[in-house]
Write a protein that holds these residues in place. Sequence first.
Motif, PDB file in Angstrom:
ATOM      1  N   MET A   1      10.942  -2.815  -2.774  1.00  0.00           N
ATOM      2  CA  MET A   1      10.273  -2.731  -1.482  1.00  0.00           C
ATOM      3  C   MET A   1      10.185  -4.088  -0.821  1.00  0.00           C
ATOM      4  O   MET A   1      10.400  -4.209   0.389  1.00  0.00           O
ATOM      5  N   ALA A   2       9.882  -5.107  -1.611  1.00  0.00           N
ATOM      6  CA  ALA A   2       9.754  -6.441  -1.025  1.00  0.00           C
ATOM      7  C   ALA A   2      11.078  -6.888  -0.414  1.00  0.00           C
ATOM      8  O   ALA A   2      11.113  -7.425   0.695  1.00  0.00           O
ATOM      9  N   THR A   3      12.172  -6.658  -1.149  1.00  0.00           N
ATOM     10  CA  THR A   3      13.463  -7.060  -0.618  1.00  0.00           C
ATOM     11  C   THR A   3      13.797  -6.277   0.638  1.00  0.00           C
ATOM     12  O   THR A   3      14.283  -6.835   1.619  1.00  0.00           O
ATOM     13  N   PHE A   4      13.512  -4.984   0.584  1.00  0.00           N
ATOM     14  CA  PHE A   4      13.812  -4.169   1.764  1.00  0.00           C
ATOM     15  C   PHE A   4      13.032  -4.642   2.976  1.00  0.00           C
ATOM     16  O   PHE A   4      13.581  -4.766   4.075  1.00  0.00           O
ATOM     17  N   THR A   5      11.745  -4.906   2.793  1.00  0.00           N
ATOM     18  CA  THR A   5      10.941  -5.358   3.926  1.00  0.00           C
ATOM     19  C   THR A   5      11.504  -6.647   4.489  1.00  0.00           C
ATOM     20  O   THR A   5      11.604  -6.811   5.710  1.00  0.00           O
TER      21      THR A   5
ATOM     22  N   PHE B   1      11.553   4.392   2.980  1.00  0.00           N
ATOM     23  CA  PHE B   1      12.172   3.638   1.897  1.00  0.00           C
ATOM     24  C   PHE B   1      11.302   3.662   0.655  1.00  0.00           C
ATOM     25  O   PHE B   1      11.787   3.884  -0.458  1.00  0.00           O
ATOM     26  N   GLY B   2      10.008   3.429   0.871  1.00  0.00           N
ATOM     27  CA  GLY B   2       9.108   3.366  -0.278  1.00  0.00           C
ATOM     28  C   GLY B   2       9.111   4.661  -1.067  1.00  0.00           C
ATOM     29  O   GLY B   2       8.987   4.663  -2.288  1.00  0.00           O
ATOM     30  N   SER B   3       9.248   5.793  -0.368  1.00  0.00           N
ATOM     31  CA  SER B   3       9.193   7.075  -1.059  1.00  0.00           C
ATOM     32  C   SER B   3      10.512   7.480  -1.680  1.00  0.00           C
ATOM     33  O   SER B   3      10.528   8.152  -2.698  1.00  0.00           O
TER      34      SER B   3
ATOM     35  N   SER C   1       0.821  -1.207   0.000  1.00  0.00           N
ATOM     36  CA  SER C   1       0.000   0.000   0.000  1.00  0.00           C
ATOM     37  C   SER C   1       0.847   1.245   0.000  1.00  0.00           C
ATOM     38  O   SER C   1       0.488   2.252  -0.610  1.00  0.00           O
ATOM     39  N   ILE C   2       1.968   1.198   0.706  1.00  0.00           N
ATOM     40  CA  ILE C   2       2.831   2.370   0.754  1.00  0.00           C
ATOM     41  C   ILE C   2       3.338   2.723  -0.633  1.00  0.00           C
ATOM     42  O   ILE C   2       3.346   3.884  -1.038  1.00  0.00           O
ATOM     43  N   VAL C   3       3.758   1.710  -1.378  1.00  0.00           N
ATOM     44  CA  VAL C   3       4.282   2.000  -2.714  1.00  0.00           C
ATOM     45  C   VAL C   3       3.189   2.577  -3.599  1.00  0.00           C
ATOM     46  O   VAL C   3       3.399   3.558  -4.318  1.00  0.00           O
TER      47      VAL C   3
ATOM     48  N   PRO D   1       4.297   0.282  18.511  1.00  0.00           N
ATOM     49  CA  PRO D   1       5.682   0.366  18.022  1.00  0.00           C
ATOM     50  C   PRO D   1       5.755   0.108  16.523  1.00  0.00           C
ATOM     51  O   PRO D   1       6.628   0.614  15.832  1.00  0.00           O
ATOM     52  N   TYR D   2       4.817  -0.685  16.031  1.00  0.00           N
ATOM     53  CA  TYR D   2       4.838  -0.977  14.601  1.00  0.00           C
ATOM     54  C   TYR D   2       4.716   0.274  13.765  1.00  0.00           C
ATOM     55  O   TYR D   2       5.231   0.342  12.651  1.00  0.00           O
ATOM     56  N   GLN D   3       4.039   1.291  14.335  1.00  0.00           N
ATOM     57  CA  GLN D   3       3.886   2.513  13.552  1.00  0.00           C
ATOM     58  C   GLN D   3       5.224   3.188  13.314  1.00  0.00           C
ATOM     59  O   GLN D   3       5.439   3.830  12.283  1.00  0.00           O
ATOM     60  N   ILE D   4       6.126   3.014  14.292  1.00  0.00           N
ATOM     61  CA  ILE D   4       7.453   3.584  14.082  1.00  0.00           C
ATOM     62  C   ILE D   4       8.170   2.827  12.963  1.00  0.00           C
ATOM     63  O   ILE D   4       8.844   3.418  12.116  1.00  0.00           O
ATOM     64  N   HIS D   5       7.993   1.511  12.953  1.00  0.00           N
ATOM     65  CA  HIS D   5       8.577   0.756  11.851  1.00  0.00           C
ATOM     66  C   HIS D   5       7.984   1.175  10.527  1.00  0.00           C
ATOM     67  O   HIS D   5       8.661   1.206   9.493  1.00  0.00           O
ATOM     68  N   SER D   6       6.690   1.513  10.553  1.00  0.00           N
ATOM     69  CA  SER D   6       6.057   1.894   9.291  1.00  0.00           C
ATOM     70  C   SER D   6       6.671   3.170   8.759  1.00  0.00           C
ATOM     71  O   SER D   6       6.671   3.408   7.555  1.00  0.00           O
ATOM     72  N   VAL D   7       7.177   4.014   9.662  1.00  0.00           N
ATOM     73  CA  VAL D   7       7.856   5.223   9.183  1.00  0.00           C
ATOM     74  C   VAL D   7       9.080   4.846   8.363  1.00  0.00           C
ATOM     75  O   VAL D   7       9.328   5.421   7.292  1.00  0.00           O
ATOM     76  N   ALA D   8       9.821   3.847   8.866  1.00  0.00           N
ATOM     77  CA  ALA D   8      10.992   3.404   8.098  1.00  0.00           C
ATOM     78  C   ALA D   8      10.564   2.842   6.748  1.00  0.00           C
ATOM     79  O   ALA D   8      11.179   3.118   5.718  1.00  0.00           O
ATOM     80  N   LEU D   9       9.504   2.039   6.745  1.00  0.00           N
ATOM     81  CA  LEU D   9       9.041   1.458   5.485  1.00  0.00           C
ATOM     82  C   LEU D   9       8.586   2.543   4.516  1.00  0.00           C
ATOM     83  O   LEU D   9       8.899   2.501   3.328  1.00  0.00           O
ATOM     84  N   SER D  10       7.856   3.534   5.037  1.00  0.00           N
ATOM     85  CA  SER D  10       7.380   4.607   4.165  1.00  0.00           C
ATOM     86  C   SER D  10       8.545   5.392   3.588  1.00  0.00           C
ATOM     87  O   SER D  10       8.525   5.764   2.417  1.00  0.00           O
TER      88      SER D  10
END
Lengths: 447, 450
Positions: B393-397, B349-351, B234-236, B338-347
Amino acid sequence: MTELRHRGTTENDLQHQQSEDKGSESEGKAEKDGASDSESKPDTGPPGVPVPADDTPEVLNKALSGLSSRWKNWWVRGILTLAMISFFFFIIYLGPMVLMLIVLCVQIKCFQEIIHIGYSVYHSYHLPWFRTLSWYFLLCVNYFFYGETVTDYFSNLVQREEPLRILSKYHRLISFAMYLTGFCMFVLSLVKKHYRLQFYMFGWTHVTLLIVVTQSHLIIHNLFEGMIWFIVPISCVICNDIMAYMFGFFFGRTPLIKLSPKKTWEGFIGGFFSTVVFGILLSYVMAGYSFFVCPVEFNSDRNSFEVDCEPSDLFQLQDYALPAALESLTGWPTLRLYPFQIHSISLSAFASLMGPFGGFFASGFKRAFKIKDFANTIPGHGGIMDRFDCQYLMATFVNVYIASFIRGPNPAKVVQQLLALRLDQQLHIFNSLKTHLTERGLLEEEA
Amino acid sequence: MTEVRKRGGKGGDADSVSDKEADGEDRLGLPGEAGGDGEYKADTPSVPPSTADNTPQFLKEAVEGLNPRWKNCCIRGVLSMAMISGFFMMIYLGPIMLIVVVMTIQIKCFQEIIDIGYRVYHSYELPWFRTLSWYFLVCVNYFFYGETLAEYFGALVQREEPLQFLVRYHRFISFAVYLAGFCMFVLSLVKKHYRLQFYMFAWTHVTLLIVVTQSHLVIQNLFEGMIWFLVPVSIVICNDIMAYLFGFFFGRTPLIKLSPKKTWEGFIGGFFGTLVFGFILAYLLAQFQYFVCPVEYNSETNRFTAECEPSDIFVMHEYTLPFTVQSILRWKTVTIYPYQIHSVALSTFGSLIGPFGGFFASGFKRAFKIKDFADTIPGHGGIMDRFDCQYLMATFTHVYIASFIRGPNPSKVLQQLLVLQPEQQLSIFNAMRDRLRDRGILPPAATEAM
């Protein structure tokens, strides 16, 4: 089969003939190739790989100046063969660390040779950034693989040193970040007129990395299992080349494959049987020494590699009862062998049956790109890649073979993973293990 | 930005592919490139553009009356809504369905890229080559699925004898299967076509490397918990849309020569928009066990379940805000997962890096002078067009999870333990017992009951 040869001592023969085989094969190929390879597509003309300069050292040239040019070539090849064999023995003597370094050097040279061919094929010397990027990707992939190896085999050392520990914990992330940087640099370096070339070189680099680097690391893994797992496969491939050549030379009649007209069925089958015999003998000779059979371990107290252990069951002589048919033939009731010798039969079989396919692949590649040799590093023999093309499949096979039939997972690694789990998971595993061991009768039921 | 698009429902997953499409149009108008490419000796492409119109008849009739520009937008809008609904339905149907869909997409992407290779090299008539490409795809998938299944289906595997054999010798079998393909390739080399055949061999392998390995990383992420699949994807998608919107309204400074429609305003706006979106989406999904629990195979009921005690990162925590933020917001603490903080990292990267995947694909399409990868989705192009940003993104995750979230997989560790030699097992058992006793998890020796 167009050249007669001077025979040296037995071992020199081996290397000598292997090189001879490749030499005559490539010469024959150069003659036959000609225009027949030109394809229907506008992929016209030879790629313009320049004819390599004569690399022979001056001393050799002088010594052989009197002979006719044909004999001169053989002598050059013979001497180089001797030099390579002595070098091989020397590095074995120096031990595993030097072997690793040599494998790394060979890998870098092979990579360079193949990338160079790519440049020649695509006339892409002037592409912006591309040389840098190829070497950068090589560095990344090597960093990744060496890091995994170091983490696996040097866990004590790694745990002790704080910076190493952090590098090891986040190893995958760091490697990925490095690779990504290279990827982004590639994207940023795309130049309008050269898109296709750049993508070709990108693909070429990655396929080369896949073939050359991953398999050199498999060789190093094999080496860590015990130097015998490195020496026997390589010797089997070399022996197969030589034996196939000799059998082909004396008895060769039926061609084997259109791709390599000099290979014959007689050579192929003769090579197969003699390689099996050679493998059995070589394993017998080597399995007696703990220097060869013990896994290479890093002693963190003395900061050095050692090969010192109680040889595993594979390397202890055992009695095998011969089946009745063989008993009547040879008159022996049992046979004393190392179990490893039986494994060496599978290794030799693979080297003889599949190894040549690696050679055919390389021949096809050279014909496709209209080159005689990969490079001209070794006078008379061609490039490093020419010497090692059959070895790659062998290395992967040995690694898969060891993983499937010989050893299980590395216990130290399993313990490491165990300790990284959460405590409740550890407890769960502990209980499962207890049940398993109790069922097997290894653990007594406690009252 | 030559087309205004009709957006479907909520800020969902309508895809902003107009960038790419517009790129294509720009490119076709530039003559200089064709001349420049001719300097090397390889193939002039003449890849025929995919002109087949895949639009279903009823859609065509429905948009009959509209002006062609709006017509295209409508078709794209309708397809976007269809894709979003499809996405939600698959999520509802559960993990097995998602795996099947990932597999299907992988096969389709592979087919699209191989097809481009055929067109580029005019190599339809190469002997055996289609068969070999599909054969290699089957091999590599067999290898990866075997590794995955063995890890996650330990109980099932232990039960069935043939499966046990296949698992134990899995690597050997996979290697043998691959070797058979390799030998067939060597035997199929034909004199006039050596170079072509080597090119197609390499093309196939690079495609396998990109498409197949990463689809398996996606599946491994899925097994960690569906949230690790949904949030990155979804982020991508959101980043594409947000970047487009910001670019549309505020775009002024071009970002990169490769994609003239991308702008810095879009890039930065997309970054912040995606951060916020990821943060909110993580909050919404982290509440449901269905999303956050690792997918497990229940061997009794023979089904997949996602039921567990949610791990720490999916439990609300109170975080004290740093002083400066406190003074701005006048909140002392904030309660988030805490997952929301991880989502910041994912976002992030995605951006930041996701667009590079898009640039790579744009460059690829320009290099081979194709407009779209294929014509599977009317108005959008091929499957590959939709998924090109997802791969990185998949590899990064996956790497992120391995580095920061989970440790090794316990069932895999147990499996490895069971394969060791008995003496090794015993020594590990004793060491574990002592360790657990030290930690107080096990009662001390004297009182231990069996």
